[in-house]
Design an enzyme around this catalytic site. Structure first.
Site, PDB file in Angstrom:
ATOM      1  N   SER A 105       0.784  -1.240   0.000  1.00  0.00           N
ATOM      2  CA  SER A 105       0.000   0.000   0.000  1.00  0.00           C
ATOM      3  C   SER A 105       0.818   1.293   0.000  1.00  0.00           C
ATOM      4  O   SER A 105       0.234   2.367  -0.010  1.00  0.00           O
ATOM      5  CB  SER A 105      -0.932  -0.001   1.222  1.00  0.00           C
ATOM      6  N   THR A 152       1.277  -8.789  -5.556  1.00  0.00           N
ATOM      7  CA  THR A 152       0.210  -8.863  -4.536  1.00  0.00           C
ATOM      8  C   THR A 152      -1.056  -8.177  -5.020  1.00  0.00           C
ATOM      9  O   THR A 152      -2.152  -8.730  -4.919  1.00  0.00           O
ATOM     10  CB  THR A 152       0.689  -8.238  -3.209  1.00  0.00           C
ATOM     11  N   THR A 199      -8.386   2.632  -4.177  1.00  0.00           N
ATOM     12  CA  THR A 199      -7.956   3.974  -3.783  1.00  0.00           C
ATOM     13  C   THR A 199      -8.399   5.010  -4.818  1.00  0.00           C
ATOM     14  O   THR A 199      -8.576   4.680  -6.000  1.00  0.00           O
ATOM     15  CB  THR A 199      -6.414   3.992  -3.674  1.00  0.00           C
ATOM     16  N   ASP A 200      -8.484   6.268  -4.389  1.00  0.00           N
ATOM     17  CA  ASP A 200      -8.774   7.335  -5.362  1.00  0.00           C
ATOM     18  C   ASP A 200      -7.558   7.623  -6.252  1.00  0.00           C
ATOM     19  O   ASP A 200      -7.684   8.319  -7.261  1.00  0.00           O
ATOM     20  CB  ASP A 200      -9.232   8.615  -4.655  1.00  0.00           C
ATOM     21  N   GLU A 201      -6.408   7.086  -5.882  1.00  0.00           N
ATOM     22  CA  GLU A 201      -5.211   7.381  -6.677  1.00  0.00           C
ATOM     23  C   GLU A 201      -5.289   6.789  -8.089  1.00  0.00           C
ATOM     24  O   GLU A 201      -4.550   7.210  -8.974  1.00  0.00           O
ATOM     25  CB  GLU A 201      -3.961   6.897  -5.941  1.00  0.00           C
ATOM     26  N   LYS A 251      -3.297  -0.978  -8.457  1.00  0.00           N
ATOM     27  CA  LYS A 251      -4.658  -0.958  -7.920  1.00  0.00           C
ATOM     28  C   LYS A 251      -5.677  -0.805  -9.062  1.00  0.00           C
ATOM     29  O   LYS A 251      -6.747  -1.407  -9.023  1.00  0.00           O
ATOM     30  CB  LYS A 251      -4.824   0.183  -6.920  1.00  0.00           C
ATOM     31  N   LYS A 295       3.772   6.405   6.651  1.00  0.00           N
ATOM     32  CA  LYS A 295       2.764   7.172   5.923  1.00  0.00           C
ATOM     33  C   LYS A 295       2.712   8.591   6.488  1.00  0.00           C
ATOM     34  O   LYS A 295       3.199   8.861   7.579  1.00  0.00           O
ATOM     35  CB  LYS A 295       1.392   6.493   6.050  1.00  0.00           C
ATOM     36  N   TYR A 349       2.085   1.925  -7.678  1.00  0.00           N
ATOM     37  CA  TYR A 349       1.026   1.527  -6.739  1.00  0.00           C
ATOM     38  C   TYR A 349      -0.349   1.716  -7.365  1.00  0.00           C
ATOM     39  O   TYR A 349      -1.162   0.791  -7.425  1.00  0.00           O
ATOM     40  CB  TYR A 349       1.132   2.340  -5.445  1.00  0.00           C
TER      41      TYR A 349
HETATM   42  N1  NAD Z   1      -4.598   3.561   3.970  1.00  0.00           N
HETATM   43  C1  NAD Z   1      -5.208   4.328   3.102  1.00  0.00           C
HETATM   44  O1  NAD Z   1      -5.267   5.555   3.275  1.00  0.00           O
HETATM   45  C2  NAD Z   1      -5.871   3.738   1.880  1.00  0.00           C
HETATM   46  C3  NAD Z   1      -6.559   4.602   1.012  1.00  0.00           C
HETATM   47  C4  NAD Z   1      -7.198   4.049  -0.097  1.00  0.00           C
HETATM   48  C5  NAD Z   1      -7.168   2.671  -0.310  1.00  0.00           C
HETATM   49  N2  NAD Z   1      -6.476   1.862   0.523  1.00  0.00           N
HETATM   50  C6  NAD Z   1      -6.472   0.411   0.249  1.00  0.00           C
HETATM   51  O2  NAD Z   1      -6.972  -0.246   1.406  1.00  0.00           O
HETATM   52  C7  NAD Z   1      -6.327  -1.498   1.567  1.00  0.00           C
HETATM   53  C8  NAD Z   1      -5.713  -1.586   2.949  1.00  0.00           C
HETATM   54  O3  NAD Z   1      -4.810  -0.493   3.122  1.00  0.00           O
HETATM   55  P1  NAD Z   1      -3.986  -0.333   4.479  1.00  0.00           P
HETATM   56  O4  NAD Z   1      -3.628   1.092   4.593  1.00  0.00           O
HETATM   57  O5  NAD Z   1      -4.692  -1.017   5.577  1.00  0.00           O
HETATM   58  O6  NAD Z   1      -2.681  -1.149   4.095  1.00  0.00           O
HETATM   59  P2  NAD Z   1      -1.581  -1.773   5.041  1.00  0.00           P
HETATM   60  O7  NAD Z   1      -0.314  -1.758   4.257  1.00  0.00           O
HETATM   61  O8  NAD Z   1      -1.602  -1.141   6.382  1.00  0.00           O
HETATM   62  O9  NAD Z   1      -2.059  -3.276   5.249  1.00  0.00           O
HETATM   63  C9  NAD Z   1      -2.019  -4.222   4.215  1.00  0.00           C
HETATM   64  C10 NAD Z   1      -2.196  -5.600   4.839  1.00  0.00           C
HETATM   65  O10 NAD Z   1      -2.163  -6.553   3.763  1.00  0.00           O
HETATM   66  C11 NAD Z   1      -1.316  -7.621   4.139  1.00  0.00           C
HETATM   67  N3  NAD Z   1      -0.742  -8.226   2.937  1.00  0.00           N
HETATM   68  C12 NAD Z   1       0.194  -7.685   2.107  1.00  0.00           C
HETATM   69  N4  NAD Z   1       0.501  -8.571   1.143  1.00  0.00           N
HETATM   70  C13 NAD Z   1      -0.280  -9.650   1.335  1.00  0.00           C
HETATM   71  C14 NAD Z   1      -0.441 -10.894   0.661  1.00  0.00           C
HETATM   72  N5  NAD Z   1       0.283 -11.183  -0.435  1.00  0.00           N
HETATM   73  N6  NAD Z   1      -1.338 -11.786   1.130  1.00  0.00           N
HETATM   74  C15 NAD Z   1      -2.067 -11.502   2.241  1.00  0.00           C
HETATM   75  N7  NAD Z   1      -1.941 -10.364   2.942  1.00  0.00           N
HETATM   76  C16 NAD Z   1      -1.066  -9.436   2.482  1.00  0.00           C
HETATM   77  C17 NAD Z   1      -0.254  -6.993   5.033  1.00  0.00           C
HETATM   78  O11 NAD Z   1       0.372  -7.949   5.871  1.00  0.00           O
HETATM   79  C18 NAD Z   1      -1.064  -5.959   5.799  1.00  0.00           C
HETATM   80  O12 NAD Z   1      -1.598  -6.519   6.983  1.00  0.00           O
HETATM   81  C19 NAD Z   1      -5.322  -1.615   0.429  1.00  0.00           C
HETATM   82  O13 NAD Z   1      -5.913  -2.365  -0.596  1.00  0.00           O
HETATM   83  C20 NAD Z   1      -5.098  -0.178   0.000  1.00  0.00           C
HETATM   84  O14 NAD Z   1      -4.734  -0.119  -1.356  1.00  0.00           O
HETATM   85  C21 NAD Z   1      -5.825   2.366   1.622  1.00  0.00           C
END
Ligand code: NAD
Length: 355
Positions: A86, A101, A135-137, A165, A200, A161
């Site tokens: 992420s 991933t 994501t909005d990205e 996505k 982050k 990234y």
């Molecule tokens: N954090 C944000 O602001 C944000 C904004 C928009 C979208 N997102 C999306 O939301 C989702 C979660 O984001 P986040 O911030 O919690 O991310 P994060 O990086 O905190 O957590 C990701 C989790 O996925 C697990 N993971 C990674 N690779 C893996 C694999 N191959 N198999 C199983 N598990 C795996 C990691 O161990 C981790 O626990 C993502 O899809 C991200 O793209 C996040």
């Protein structure tokens, strides 16, 4: 619709743990499938032991056997797919794991869930939903006067990234159109809150890493609207699961744009209130740095569809939630330091030198 058994991929991550906690609070049984990478914080849920109704399975979404095993054993009535690499800066330094991933992993989840779902009996098959989290990205970078993103905005990803996505989103929608899998896609802006891995924006600018004496920030020089940075996306994901229409896309954001610089200054001011620095106002210590390559200058979301169809609203006032978050990082300085120490300390990534 109500759900009894929800499988959450990436359930040990920043958003995942918040989603899991909300589901458990609603007495839903939850299984997390998570590879427990550097970004995982399972302690955000387990505390002194796994709560009742919760199962955390170490496994990889890239591995069909792992995904099939937990589906067969747990028999979920819903899946929320969050597992991903992420961090944009990391995707610039090493894009391959993002492809593997975020794209291949999503492909495996869709394929494996579809095979399993097809074997379900009629009512269970009708009831099942998969929420794909994005994501909005994926929409790219807005100009200062452009209208906010909607589900109709064309995709224009600009980082490895967001490209990964975007590809995953296309696969998710294709599995709905082609195979009839009841997929709901969600795109949200930046989230913030406790337990976010301290690389982050907000945990970097918040003080845990540099306890007052070495306060520095990686504040990008140009404007980067943050849409709504909200702790409440997880409630949107559950609303999408319960009330979303398969095949549709819902965008979540709080109509609340902040430039990175202004946000960093606000955090400094909050920090001054929480723990004054003898050198004076911290905002004077902020340093601007160059933008990363492919930097998006502005994001903004129009969440009307989620508001109207899902009845979703941000739950917390932005500044209250931000102050609570900054206080949390102050109070959990040891956690921040420990997490960073395991990776050899904090360093700025994504300068575009090694990709
Ligand atoms: N954090 C944000 O602001 C944000 C904004 C928009 C979208 N997102 C999306 O939301 C989702 C979660 O984001 P986040 O911030 O919690 O991310 P994060 O990086 O905190 O957590 C990701 C989790 O996925 C697990 N993971 C990674 N690779 C893996 C694999 N191959 N198999 C199983 N598990 C795996 C990691 O161990 C981790 O626990 C993502 O899809 C991200 O793209 C996040």
């Amino acid at each position: 619709m109500t759900f009894q058994r929800v499988m959450v991929t990436g359930g040990a991550g920043f958003i995942g743990t918040a989603v899991v906690q909300q589901l458990l609070d609603r007495k839903v049984s939850v299984l997390s499938l998570d590879a427990l990478t550097y970004a995982a914080s399972p302690e955000a849920v387990d505390g002194d032991g796994l709560p009742a109704g919760y199962r955390l399975e170490a496994g990889d979404v890239r591995d069909p056997a792992d995904v099939a095993r937990v589906l067969t054993e747990f028999q979920p009535d819903g899946v929320i797919h969050l597992a991903a690499e992420s961090h944009v800066d990391r995707s610039i330094d090493g894009p391959q794991s993002f492809l593997e991933t975020n794209v291949s992993g999503t492909f495996v989840v869709l394929e494996t869930v579809t095979s399993w779902w097809r074997e379900l009996g009629g009512p269970a098959r009708e009831h099942f939903r998969l929420v794909h989290v994005s994501t909005d990205e994926v929409f790219g970078s807005l100009g200062p006067d452009d209208p906010p993103f909607t589900a109709e905005t064309p995709y224009r990803p600009r980082s490895p990234y967001s490209a990964s996505k975007a590809a995953a989103d296309h696969f998710a929608r294709a599995w709905h159109e082609t195979y009839g899998l009841p997929v709901i896609v969600t795109n949200c802006s930046n989230n913030f809150g406790p337990w976010q891995f301290p690389e982050k924006f907000i945990p970097v600018v918040s003080p845990g890493r540099s306890p007052g004496s070495r306060f520095r920030s990686t504040v990008r020089a140009t404007r980067s609207g943050t849409g709504s940075m909200s702790t409440i996306t997880q409630s949107g994901l559950i609303a999408a699961l319960e009330r979303g229409t398969p095949g549709l896309t819902y965008l979540f954001g709080g109509r609340n744009e902040w430039a990175n610089r202004a946000l960093a200054e606000l955090i400094c001011d909050m920090l001054d209130g929480i723990a004054p620095d003898k050198r004076g106002a911290r905002r004077k210590l902020l340093e601007s740095v160059t933008d990363r390559p492919g930097h998006d200058s502005r994001y903004a979301i129009d969440p009307s569809l989620a508001e109207q169809e899902l009845g979703w609203q941000p739950r917390h006032a932005f500044t209250d939630a931000l102050r609570d978050t900054v206080q949390w990082y102050v109070d959990h300085r040891t956690w921040v330091e420990d997490r960073l120490a395991k990776l050899g300390g904090y360093r700025r990534r994504g300068l575009g030198e090694s990709a």
